[in-house]
Design a protein around this motif. Structure first.
Motif, PDB file in Angstrom:
ATOM      1  N   HIS A 253       0.862  -1.178   0.000  1.00  0.00           N
ATOM      2  CA  HIS A 253       0.000   0.000   0.000  1.00  0.00           C
ATOM      3  C   HIS A 253       0.906   1.238   0.000  1.00  0.00           C
ATOM      4  CE1 HIS A 253      -4.034  -1.814   1.098  1.00  0.00           C
ATOM      5  NE2 HIS A 253      -3.205  -2.840   1.216  1.00  0.00           N
ATOM      6  N   VAL A 254       0.701   2.122  -0.950  1.00  0.00           N
ATOM      7  CA  VAL A 254       1.465   3.361  -0.992  1.00  0.00           C
ATOM      8  C   VAL A 254       0.527   4.534  -0.742  1.00  0.00           C
ATOM      9  CG1 VAL A 254       3.237   2.472  -2.541  1.00  0.00           C
ATOM     10  CG2 VAL A 254       1.205   3.536  -3.512  1.00  0.00           C
ATOM     11  N   GLU A 255       1.018   5.538  -0.041  1.00  0.00           N
ATOM     12  CA  GLU A 255       0.232   6.721   0.280  1.00  0.00           C
ATOM     13  C   GLU A 255       0.667   7.860  -0.639  1.00  0.00           C
ATOM     14  OE1 GLU A 255       0.244   7.557   4.442  1.00  0.00           O
ATOM     15  OE2 GLU A 255       0.143   5.433   4.977  1.00  0.00           O
ATOM     16  N   LEU A 256      -0.305   8.434  -1.362  1.00  0.00           N
ATOM     17  CA  LEU A 256      -0.044   9.464  -2.349  1.00  0.00           C
ATOM     18  C   LEU A 256      -0.866  10.710  -2.028  1.00  0.00           C
ATOM     19  CD1 LEU A 256      -0.361   7.203  -5.543  1.00  0.00           C
ATOM     20  CD2 LEU A 256       1.713   7.663  -4.217  1.00  0.00           C
ATOM     21  N   ASP A 257      -0.432  11.820  -2.590  1.00  0.00           N
ATOM     22  CA  ASP A 257      -1.160  13.069  -2.414  1.00  0.00           C
ATOM     23  C   ASP A 257      -2.562  12.933  -3.014  1.00  0.00           C
ATOM     24  OD1 ASP A 257      -2.086  15.626  -2.301  1.00  0.00           O
ATOM     25  OD2 ASP A 257      -0.301  16.562  -3.162  1.00  0.00           O
ATOM     26  N   GLY A 258      -3.584  13.136  -2.212  1.00  0.00           N
ATOM     27  CA  GLY A 258      -4.951  12.943  -2.666  1.00  0.00           C
ATOM     28  C   GLY A 258      -5.483  14.041  -3.568  1.00  0.00           C
ATOM     29  N   ASP A 259      -4.763  15.165  -3.672  1.00  0.00           N
ATOM     30  CA  ASP A 259      -5.230  16.280  -4.499  1.00  0.00           C
ATOM     31  C   ASP A 259      -4.804  16.160  -5.958  1.00  0.00           C
ATOM     32  OD1 ASP A 259      -6.443  17.484  -2.322  1.00  0.00           O
ATOM     33  OD2 ASP A 259      -4.589  18.548  -1.761  1.00  0.00           O
ATOM     34  N   GLN A 260      -3.927  15.223  -6.262  1.00  0.00           N
ATOM     35  CA  GLN A 260      -3.435  15.100  -7.632  1.00  0.00           C
ATOM     36  C   GLN A 260      -4.394  14.255  -8.477  1.00  0.00           C
ATOM     37  OE1 GLN A 260       0.384  13.083  -7.534  1.00  0.00           O
ATOM     38  NE2 GLN A 260      -0.347  11.605  -6.029  1.00  0.00           N
ATOM     39  N   PRO A 261      -4.359  14.438  -9.797  1.00  0.00           N
ATOM     40  CA  PRO A 261      -5.250  13.654 -10.672  1.00  0.00           C
ATOM     41  C   PRO A 261      -4.984  12.157 -10.546  1.00  0.00           C
ATOM     42  CG  PRO A 261      -4.255  15.487 -11.860  1.00  0.00           C
ATOM     43  CD  PRO A 261      -3.545  15.403 -10.542  1.00  0.00           C
ATOM     44  N   LEU A 262      -6.023  11.371 -10.799  1.00  0.00           N
ATOM     45  CA  LEU A 262      -5.893   9.912 -10.741  1.00  0.00           C
ATOM     46  C   LEU A 262      -4.844   9.418 -11.729  1.00  0.00           C
ATOM     47  CD1 LEU A 262      -6.824   7.149  -9.735  1.00  0.00           C
ATOM     48  CD2 LEU A 262      -8.656   7.217 -11.451  1.00  0.00           C
ATOM     49  N   ARG A 263      -4.770  10.044 -12.902  1.00  0.00           N
ATOM     50  CA  ARG A 263      -3.790   9.641 -13.908  1.00  0.00           C
ATOM     51  C   ARG A 263      -2.363   9.792 -13.358  1.00  0.00           C
ATOM     52  NH1 ARG A 263      -4.382   9.166 -19.314  1.00  0.00           N
ATOM     53  NH2 ARG A 263      -6.378  10.274 -19.215  1.00  0.00           N
ATOM     54  N   THR A 264      -2.123  10.877 -12.642  1.00  0.00           N
ATOM     55  CA  THR A 264      -0.791  11.106 -12.062  1.00  0.00           C
ATOM     56  C   THR A 264      -0.487  10.082 -10.976  1.00  0.00           C
ATOM     57  OG1 THR A 264      -0.986  13.474 -12.511  1.00  0.00           O
ATOM     58  CG2 THR A 264       0.681  12.791 -10.912  1.00  0.00           C
ATOM     59  N   ALA A 265      -1.478   9.848 -10.122  1.00  0.00           N
ATOM     60  CA  ALA A 265      -1.285   8.867  -9.044  1.00  0.00           C
ATOM     61  C   ALA A 265      -1.019   7.478  -9.618  1.00  0.00           C
ATOM     62  CB  ALA A 265      -2.515   8.842  -8.143  1.00  0.00           C
ATOM     63  N   HIS A 266      -1.771   7.123 -10.640  1.00  0.00           N
ATOM     64  CA  HIS A 266      -1.575   5.817 -11.264  1.00  0.00           C
ATOM     65  C   HIS A 266      -0.182   5.723 -11.876  1.00  0.00           C
ATOM     66  CE1 HIS A 266      -1.911   2.679 -14.376  1.00  0.00           C
ATOM     67  NE2 HIS A 266      -2.762   2.112 -13.534  1.00  0.00           N
ATOM     68  N   GLY A 267       0.293   6.834 -12.465  1.00  0.00           N
ATOM     69  CA  GLY A 267       1.625   6.824 -13.054  1.00  0.00           C
ATOM     70  C   GLY A 267       2.705   6.611 -12.013  1.00  0.00           C
ATOM     71  N   ILE A 268       2.526   7.188 -10.819  1.00  0.00           N
ATOM     72  CA  ILE A 268       3.508   7.000  -9.736  1.00  0.00           C
ATOM     73  C   ILE A 268       3.548   5.535  -9.307  1.00  0.00           C
ATOM     74  CG2 ILE A 268       4.033   7.561  -7.336  1.00  0.00           C
ATOM     75  CD1 ILE A 268       2.803  10.337  -7.872  1.00  0.00           C
ATOM     76  N   ALA A 269       2.357   4.957  -9.104  1.00  0.00           N
ATOM     77  CA  ALA A 269       2.294   3.552  -8.680  1.00  0.00           C
ATOM     78  C   ALA A 269       2.871   2.632  -9.747  1.00  0.00           C
ATOM     79  CB  ALA A 269       0.851   3.175  -8.367  1.00  0.00           C
ATOM     80  N   ALA A 270       2.545   2.919 -11.013  1.00  0.00           N
ATOM     81  CA  ALA A 270       3.059   2.084 -12.103  1.00  0.00           C
ATOM     82  C   ALA A 270       4.574   2.204 -12.213  1.00  0.00           C
ATOM     83  CB  ALA A 270       2.394   2.486 -13.417  1.00  0.00           C
TER      84      ALA A 270
END
Length: 297
Positions: A253-270
């Motif tokens: 489980h990774v914790e990411l900034d919740g204000d960023q777009p889903l596309r950006t968050a998905h890119g970080i996880a990927a």
């Protein structure tokens, strides 16, 4: 085999080479035992016979484990390798106990049977050692390229086989030169003890894998470092791992900034997943994304 993936093709080549080598060694040592009657050769023969079973099981496990996931096996078939190793350890353990009993009985005899035709036995065992070293060299090359646990374990097992093989050669030389017959039994006992140690080690590793034991601590720590150093990951928690055959399963489980777009968050996880796979190519990685709440969970 030309249409198979390169990694699978290498693993199969190592498995087939192992079966072929074990077959040759069994035939060669049967002849040497018939010629000499040396118990050290009998110990080495029994070990090679177990190797033949191990090699067949290992080859079957490689083939079965390579099957893709299906409806009944959503995580693949890699556990076949662990199940095979657990079964192999039982056969090896039983064989070692039989050798210990026979060697101990012969060692206590007033007049141990005389070893004959030492030259034939030495020649046969020397050829066995050379064939084994050739197989180990190829298995080492394959294991380094594919990181397959079955191939690596089989390689270590054959390295261990060199000990009773060399011991049989020494026993034959001593018997032929000095007429000391009991050294044959002593080397057989040593070989059997080595087999017992190997059987326990192989069985323990197979059992741990089937019981979903976590990956080694250094592997878990390395994955944690990758996660912590990935840009955009504020924190991580619930890092879980397990092994199955040659495959490593990772959930994190990774914790990411919740204000960023889903596309950006998905890119970080990927991106983090790609980094883990670059370090552990055989891994199956699942990344869960959570909203960072300002501190680690």
């Amino acid at each position: 085999m030309t249409n198979l993936p390169p990694r699978l093709r290498l693993n199969l080549s190592a498995g087939l080479a192992s079966v072929a080598t074990a077959t040759v060694l069994v035939a060669l040592k049967l002849w040497a035992l018939w010629q000499t009657g040396a118990l050290a050769i009998a110990a080495s023969l029994a070990d090679s016979a177990m190797d033949l079973l191990v090699s067949f099981a290992g080859l079957a496990a490689i083939v079965y484990a390579a099957r893709p996931a299906d409806e009944d096996h959503a995580f693949g078939h890699d556990s076949a390798e662990d199940l095979a190793s657990l079964g192999q350890s039982v056969f090896i353990f039983a064989s070692a106990c039989a050798i210990l009993w026979a060697a101990g009985h012969r060692l206590l005899e007033d007049e141990p049977p005389e070893i004959t035709s030492e030259g034939y036995g030495i020649a046969a065992m020397a050829v066995s050692a050379l064939v084994t070293m050739g197989l180990v060299a190829w298995q080492r090359r394959v294991a380094r390229r594919t990181h397959n646990k079955v191939v690596a374990a089989d390689m270590l097992h054959y390295i261990g086989d060199l000990i009773p093989t060399v011991g049989a050669i020494v026993a034959l030389v001593v018997a032929g030169t000095f007429g000391v017959q009991r050294v044959d039994s002593l080397f057989a006992i040593g070989a059997a003890l080595f087999m017992l140690w190997g059987a326990v080690k192989i069985g323990r590793e197979g059992w741990h894998a089937l019981m979903d034991r976590a990956a080694p601590e250094e592997t878990v720590a390395e994955i944690g470092k990758i996660a912590a150093s990935t840009e955009g990951v504020r924190a991580f928690h619930d890092l879980r791992t397990r092994t199955s055959g040659a495959r490593l399963f990772v959930q994190i489980h990774v914790e990411l900034d919740g204000d960023q777009p889903l596309r950006t968050a998905h890119g970080i996880a990927a991106g983090m997943k790609r980094r883990i796979l670059a370090r552990y190519p055989e891994a199956d990685v699942i990344v869960h994304m959570d909203v960072w709440r300002g501190k680690s969970a």
